[in-house]
Motif scaffolding. Structure first.
Motif, PDB file in Angstrom:
ATOM      1  N   LEU A   1       0.827  -1.211   0.000  1.00  0.00           N
ATOM      2  CA  LEU A   1       0.000   0.000   0.000  1.00  0.00           C
ATOM      3  C   LEU A   1       0.861   1.261   0.000  1.00  0.00           C
ATOM      4  O   LEU A   1       0.550   2.238  -0.680  1.00  0.00           O
ATOM      5  CB  LEU A   1      -0.928   0.009   1.220  1.00  0.00           C
ATOM      6  N   THR A   2       1.956   1.217   0.743  1.00  0.00           N
ATOM      7  CA  THR A   2       2.841   2.381   0.844  1.00  0.00           C
ATOM      8  C   THR A   2       3.461   2.739  -0.504  1.00  0.00           C
ATOM      9  O   THR A   2       3.750   3.905  -0.776  1.00  0.00           O
ATOM     10  CB  THR A   2       3.945   2.113   1.883  1.00  0.00           C
ATOM     11  N   ALA A   3       3.648   1.743  -1.355  1.00  0.00           N
ATOM     12  CA  ALA A   3       4.262   1.991  -2.671  1.00  0.00           C
ATOM     13  C   ALA A   3       3.276   2.529  -3.696  1.00  0.00           C
ATOM     14  O   ALA A   3       3.672   2.975  -4.769  1.00  0.00           O
ATOM     15  CB  ALA A   3       4.879   0.694  -3.201  1.00  0.00           C
ATOM     16  N   ALA A   4       1.984   2.518  -3.395  1.00  0.00           N
ATOM     17  CA  ALA A   4       0.943   2.740  -4.405  1.00  0.00           C
ATOM     18  C   ALA A   4       0.783   4.195  -4.842  1.00  0.00           C
ATOM     19  O   ALA A   4       0.917   5.126  -4.047  1.00  0.00           O
ATOM     20  CB  ALA A   4      -0.391   2.233  -3.882  1.00  0.00           C
ATOM     21  N   ASP A   5       0.463   4.350  -6.123  1.00  0.00           N
ATOM     22  CA  ASP A   5      -0.042   5.610  -6.666  1.00  0.00           C
ATOM     23  C   ASP A   5      -1.554   5.539  -6.842  1.00  0.00           C
ATOM     24  O   ASP A   5      -2.232   6.565  -6.875  1.00  0.00           O
ATOM     25  CB  ASP A   5       0.608   5.905  -8.018  1.00  0.00           C
ATOM     26  N   LEU A   6      -2.056   4.310  -6.973  1.00  0.00           N
ATOM     27  CA  LEU A   6      -3.490   4.071  -7.103  1.00  0.00           C
ATOM     28  C   LEU A   6      -3.803   2.767  -6.381  1.00  0.00           C
ATOM     29  O   LEU A   6      -3.131   1.758  -6.597  1.00  0.00           O
ATOM     30  CB  LEU A   6      -3.898   3.963  -8.577  1.00  0.00           C
ATOM     31  N   ILE A   7      -4.810   2.792  -5.519  1.00  0.00           N
ATOM     32  CA  ILE A   7      -5.240   1.594  -4.801  1.00  0.00           C
ATOM     33  C   ILE A   7      -6.594   1.165  -5.349  1.00  0.00           C
ATOM     34  O   ILE A   7      -7.536   1.961  -5.390  1.00  0.00           O
ATOM     35  CB  ILE A   7      -5.342   1.845  -3.287  1.00  0.00           C
ATOM     36  N   VAL A   8      -6.669  -0.087  -5.791  1.00  0.00           N
ATOM     37  CA  VAL A   8      -7.915  -0.645  -6.310  1.00  0.00           C
ATOM     38  C   VAL A   8      -8.510  -1.573  -5.263  1.00  0.00           C
ATOM     39  O   VAL A   8      -7.936  -2.615  -4.937  1.00  0.00           O
ATOM     40  CB  VAL A   8      -7.682  -1.423  -7.625  1.00  0.00           C
ATOM     41  N   LEU A   9      -9.652  -1.189  -4.711  1.00  0.00           N
ATOM     42  CA  LEU A   9     -10.369  -2.056  -3.777  1.00  0.00           C
ATOM     43  C   LEU A   9     -11.191  -3.024  -4.617  1.00  0.00           C
ATOM     44  O   LEU A   9     -12.284  -2.709  -5.075  1.00  0.00           O
ATOM     45  CB  LEU A   9     -11.273  -1.235  -2.855  1.00  0.00           C
ATOM     46  N   ASN A  10     -10.647  -4.205  -4.825  1.00  0.00           N
ATOM     47  CA  ASN A  10     -11.275  -5.188  -5.701  1.00  0.00           C
ATOM     48  C   ASN A  10     -12.271  -6.053  -4.922  1.00  0.00           C
ATOM     49  O   ASN A  10     -12.259  -6.092  -3.695  1.00  0.00           O
ATOM     50  CB  ASN A  10     -10.189  -6.061  -6.336  1.00  0.00           C
ATOM     51  N   LYS A  11     -13.141  -6.742  -5.648  1.00  0.00           N
ATOM     52  CA  LYS A  11     -14.114  -7.692  -5.090  1.00  0.00           C
ATOM     53  C   LYS A  11     -15.126  -7.027  -4.154  1.00  0.00           C
ATOM     54  O   LYS A  11     -15.622  -7.639  -3.212  1.00  0.00           O
ATOM     55  CB  LYS A  11     -13.388  -8.832  -4.364  1.00  0.00           C
ATOM     56  N   THR A  12     -15.430  -5.759  -4.438  1.00  0.00           N
ATOM     57  CA  THR A  12     -16.404  -5.066  -3.580  1.00  0.00           C
ATOM     58  C   THR A  12     -17.813  -5.616  -3.757  1.00  0.00           C
ATOM     59  O   THR A  12     -18.691  -5.350  -2.926  1.00  0.00           O
ATOM     60  CB  THR A  12     -16.409  -3.551  -3.880  1.00  0.00           C
ATOM     61  N   ASP A  13     -18.050  -6.402  -4.818  1.00  0.00           N
ATOM     62  CA  ASP A  13     -19.364  -7.011  -5.012  1.00  0.00           C
ATOM     63  C   ASP A  13     -19.656  -8.062  -3.942  1.00  0.00           C
ATOM     64  O   ASP A  13     -20.814  -8.465  -3.777  1.00  0.00           O
ATOM     65  CB  ASP A  13     -19.451  -7.657  -6.400  1.00  0.00           C
ATOM     66  N   LEU A  14     -18.636  -8.478  -3.191  1.00  0.00           N
ATOM     67  CA  LEU A  14     -18.826  -9.472  -2.141  1.00  0.00           C
ATOM     68  C   LEU A  14     -19.191  -8.843  -0.801  1.00  0.00           C
ATOM     69  O   LEU A  14     -19.421  -9.556   0.179  1.00  0.00           O
ATOM     70  CB  LEU A  14     -17.547 -10.304  -1.970  1.00  0.00           C
ATOM     71  N   LEU A  15     -19.259  -7.491  -0.758  1.00  0.00           N
ATOM     72  CA  LEU A  15     -19.463  -6.785   0.504  1.00  0.00           C
ATOM     73  C   LEU A  15     -20.614  -5.795   0.415  1.00  0.00           C
ATOM     74  O   LEU A  15     -20.965  -5.327  -0.668  1.00  0.00           O
ATOM     75  CB  LEU A  15     -18.188  -6.021   0.891  1.00  0.00           C
ATOM     76  N   ASP A  16     -21.186  -5.460   1.582  1.00  0.00           N
ATOM     77  CA  ASP A  16     -22.197  -4.391   1.617  1.00  0.00           C
ATOM     78  C   ASP A  16     -21.489  -3.052   1.858  1.00  0.00           C
ATOM     79  O   ASP A  16     -20.265  -2.996   2.044  1.00  0.00           O
ATOM     80  CB  ASP A  16     -23.261  -4.666   2.676  1.00  0.00           C
ATOM     81  N   ALA A  17     -22.263  -1.971   1.871  1.00  0.00           N
ATOM     82  CA  ALA A  17     -21.680  -0.625   1.964  1.00  0.00           C
ATOM     83  C   ALA A  17     -20.895  -0.421   3.257  1.00  0.00           C
ATOM     84  O   ALA A  17     -19.816   0.188   3.255  1.00  0.00           O
ATOM     85  CB  ALA A  17     -22.785   0.424   1.851  1.00  0.00           C
ATOM     86  N   ALA A  18     -21.412  -0.951   4.356  1.00  0.00           N
ATOM     87  CA  ALA A  18     -20.729  -0.777   5.637  1.00  0.00           C
ATOM     88  C   ALA A  18     -19.385  -1.502   5.643  1.00  0.00           C
ATOM     89  O   ALA A  18     -18.380  -0.981   6.152  1.00  0.00           O
ATOM     90  CB  ALA A  18     -21.612  -1.298   6.766  1.00  0.00           C
ATOM     91  N   ALA A  19     -19.348  -2.692   5.074  1.00  0.00           N
ATOM     92  CA  ALA A  19     -18.100  -3.460   5.030  1.00  0.00           C
ATOM     93  C   ALA A  19     -17.079  -2.782   4.122  1.00  0.00           C
ATOM     94  O   ALA A  19     -15.881  -2.763   4.426  1.00  0.00           O
ATOM     95  CB  ALA A  19     -18.385  -4.879   4.553  1.00  0.00           C
ATOM     96  N   ILE A  20     -17.549  -2.211   3.000  1.00  0.00           N
ATOM     97  CA  ILE A  20     -16.634  -1.501   2.107  1.00  0.00           C
ATOM     98  C   ILE A  20     -16.016  -0.310   2.819  1.00  0.00           C
ATOM     99  O   ILE A  20     -14.821  -0.039   2.686  1.00  0.00           O
ATOM    100  CB  ILE A  20     -17.366  -1.057   0.823  1.00  0.00           C
ATOM    101  N   GLN A  21     -16.816   0.399   3.600  1.00  0.00           N
ATOM    102  CA  GLN A  21     -16.280   1.537   4.355  1.00  0.00           C
ATOM    103  C   GLN A  21     -15.243   1.071   5.373  1.00  0.00           C
ATOM    104  O   GLN A  21     -14.216   1.728   5.589  1.00  0.00           O
ATOM    105  CB  GLN A  21     -17.405   2.296   5.060  1.00  0.00           C
ATOM    106  N   SER A  22     -15.483  -0.087   5.994  1.00  0.00           N
ATOM    107  CA  SER A  22     -14.514  -0.620   6.961  1.00  0.00           C
ATOM    108  C   SER A  22     -13.202  -0.968   6.264  1.00  0.00           C
ATOM    109  O   SER A  22     -12.123  -0.811   6.840  1.00  0.00           O
ATOM    110  CB  SER A  22     -15.081  -1.840   7.679  1.00  0.00           C
ATOM    111  N   VAL A  23     -13.290  -1.432   5.013  1.00  0.00           N
ATOM    112  CA  VAL A  23     -12.085  -1.737   4.241  1.00  0.00           C
ATOM    113  C   VAL A  23     -11.328  -0.450   3.932  1.00  0.00           C
ATOM    114  O   VAL A  23     -10.104  -0.379   4.062  1.00  0.00           O
ATOM    115  CB  VAL A  23     -12.448  -2.481   2.938  1.00  0.00           C
ATOM    116  N   ARG A  24     -12.066   0.577   3.521  1.00  0.00           N
ATOM    117  CA  ARG A  24     -11.429   1.872   3.269  1.00  0.00           C
ATOM    118  C   ARG A  24     -10.698   2.369   4.517  1.00  0.00           C
ATOM    119  O   ARG A  24      -9.562   2.858   4.447  1.00  0.00           O
ATOM    120  CB  ARG A  24     -12.473   2.905   2.838  1.00  0.00           C
ATOM    121  N   ASP A  25     -11.346   2.241   5.660  1.00  0.00           N
ATOM    122  CA  ASP A  25     -10.730   2.691   6.914  1.00  0.00           C
ATOM    123  C   ASP A  25      -9.470   1.884   7.226  1.00  0.00           C
ATOM    124  O   ASP A  25      -8.452   2.444   7.660  1.00  0.00           O
ATOM    125  CB  ASP A  25     -11.732   2.554   8.064  1.00  0.00           C
TER     126      ASP A  25
END
Length: 349
Positions: A172-196
């Motif tokens: 993550l530290t090396a990234a210029d762009l982070i792709v949160l993949n497989k978000t179709d497996l999660l609901d909105a609250a879980a996606i926010q927890s991943v972002r956090d």
């Protein structure tokens, strides 16, 4: 002379890097792409999958596999000579895409673009880090820090974070762009927890986007124009920070891989279902490979991230090609019982 842009695609085991690259090659908008693939393990699954995708943007001759270990450890021996040969071609690629092993540190690879002869011809357009959102939500990269602290007090040699958590943060530290993949497996609250969780894992705050099945337009992945090699000093890994200024070697002794070979599967669906508890029981991080299914003319791809398993037929077996089932298994060295795991998988065939 205008420099050739190169995109480094990194991310932990099973994040979806290869799937994202398949989509990229199928929608490259006329760009001629050279692809360098590095895998952990002796079975070149990702390269073989991409060679079979039939994309005009990237022929088999444009796909180069580096299977001598993680690319971050073999930069001088493998990557630099590969780049020099690529740049010596009469017809140069429009763009170079590099898929690192899921266990690779991106930092040494990016630093290699400052190598004489490379720096004048190629620039790092950007580092794209792919995140398995479902794995983050399930706590794969969030270890019990109290337990780790207790272990360190008992053993002064344990001065690192867990190898999985540390590597996740470095990518993550090396990234210029982070792709949160497989978000179709999660609901909105879980996606926010991943972002956090992702934001908490790195002090840098690159752009973050969401994706399903690695479906990101080429216009988003290519053309970032960062020139990351000039900023690598600001993206040091845990390993570099720990050994600041001192000679050191980096290795992947914490991880292990081996190959299991089987005959034809009588019932692929039953095999996959029976494989799930084996993966759970032994905490296998990644399992992938190809299977011969009795009575089927096509090769079955098996991709497992934990006990989440995807299968699909990718191409017919070629005339004269030896049909077989070969799977590479990857896990933590201290938790892998190769003999027991192999025996259990073999019994399922």
């Amino acid at each position: 002379m205008q420099k050739i842009p190169a995109t480094v695609i990194t991310g932990f085991l099973g994040a979806g890097k290869t799937t994202m690259i398949r989509n990229l090659l199928s929608n490259a908008g006329g760009k001629k792409i050279a692809l360098i693939i590095n895998e952990f393990g002796d079975l070149g699954v990702d390269g073989d999958v991409l060679k079979g995708c039939g994309a005009e943007a990237c022929t088999e001759d444009d796909i180069i596999e580096l299977n001598n270990g993680c690319i971050c450890c073999t930069v001088a021996d493998d990557f630099i000579p590969t780049m020099e040969k690529l740049l010596a071609r009469d017809v140069k690629p429009d763009h170079i895409v590099i898929e690192t092993s899921g266990l690779a540190l991106p930092q040494p690879l990016v630093a290699a673009f400052n190598w004489p002869g490379i720096k004048t011809a190629v620039t790092v357009d950007g580092v794209v880090t792919v995140v398995d959102s479902a794995a983050v939500a399930a706590g794969r990269f969030a270890d019990d820090h109290d337990a780790l602290d207790a272990q360190r007090k008992e053993d002064e040699g344990l001065d690192h974070e867990s190898p999985i958590e540390e590597l996740f943060e470095d990518q993550l530290t090396a990234a210029d762009l982070i792709v949160l993949n497989k978000t179709d497996l999660l609901d909105a609250a879980a996606i926010q927890s991943v972002r956090d969780a992702v934001n908490a894992a790195t002090s840098r705050k690159p752009k973050m986007i969401e994706a399903r099945n690695g479906e990101i337009p080429a216009s988003v992945l290519l053309g970032l124009g960062v020139g990351t090699e000039s900023d690598i000093e600001n993206r040091k890994s845990h390993h570099e920070l720990e050994h600041e200024g001192a000679p050191h070697d980096h290795d992947h002794d914490e991880f292990e891989s081996f190959i299991v070979e089987l005959g034809a599967l009588k019932d692929a669906g039953a095999f996959v279902e029976a494989l799930k508890p084996v993966i759970d029981r032994h905490d296998i991080l990644r399992l992938k490979g190809f299977a011969d299914v009795a009575g089927k003319p096509m090769r079955l791809v098996i991709q497992a991230v934990g006990s989440r398993i995807e299968t699909y037929f990718d191409r017919p077996w070629a005339p004269g090609e030896a049909r077989a089932t070969r799977l590479v298994v990857i896990g933590l060295h201290d938790e892998m019982d190769d003999v027991a795991i192999a025996a259990e998988i073999e019994s399922l065939g």
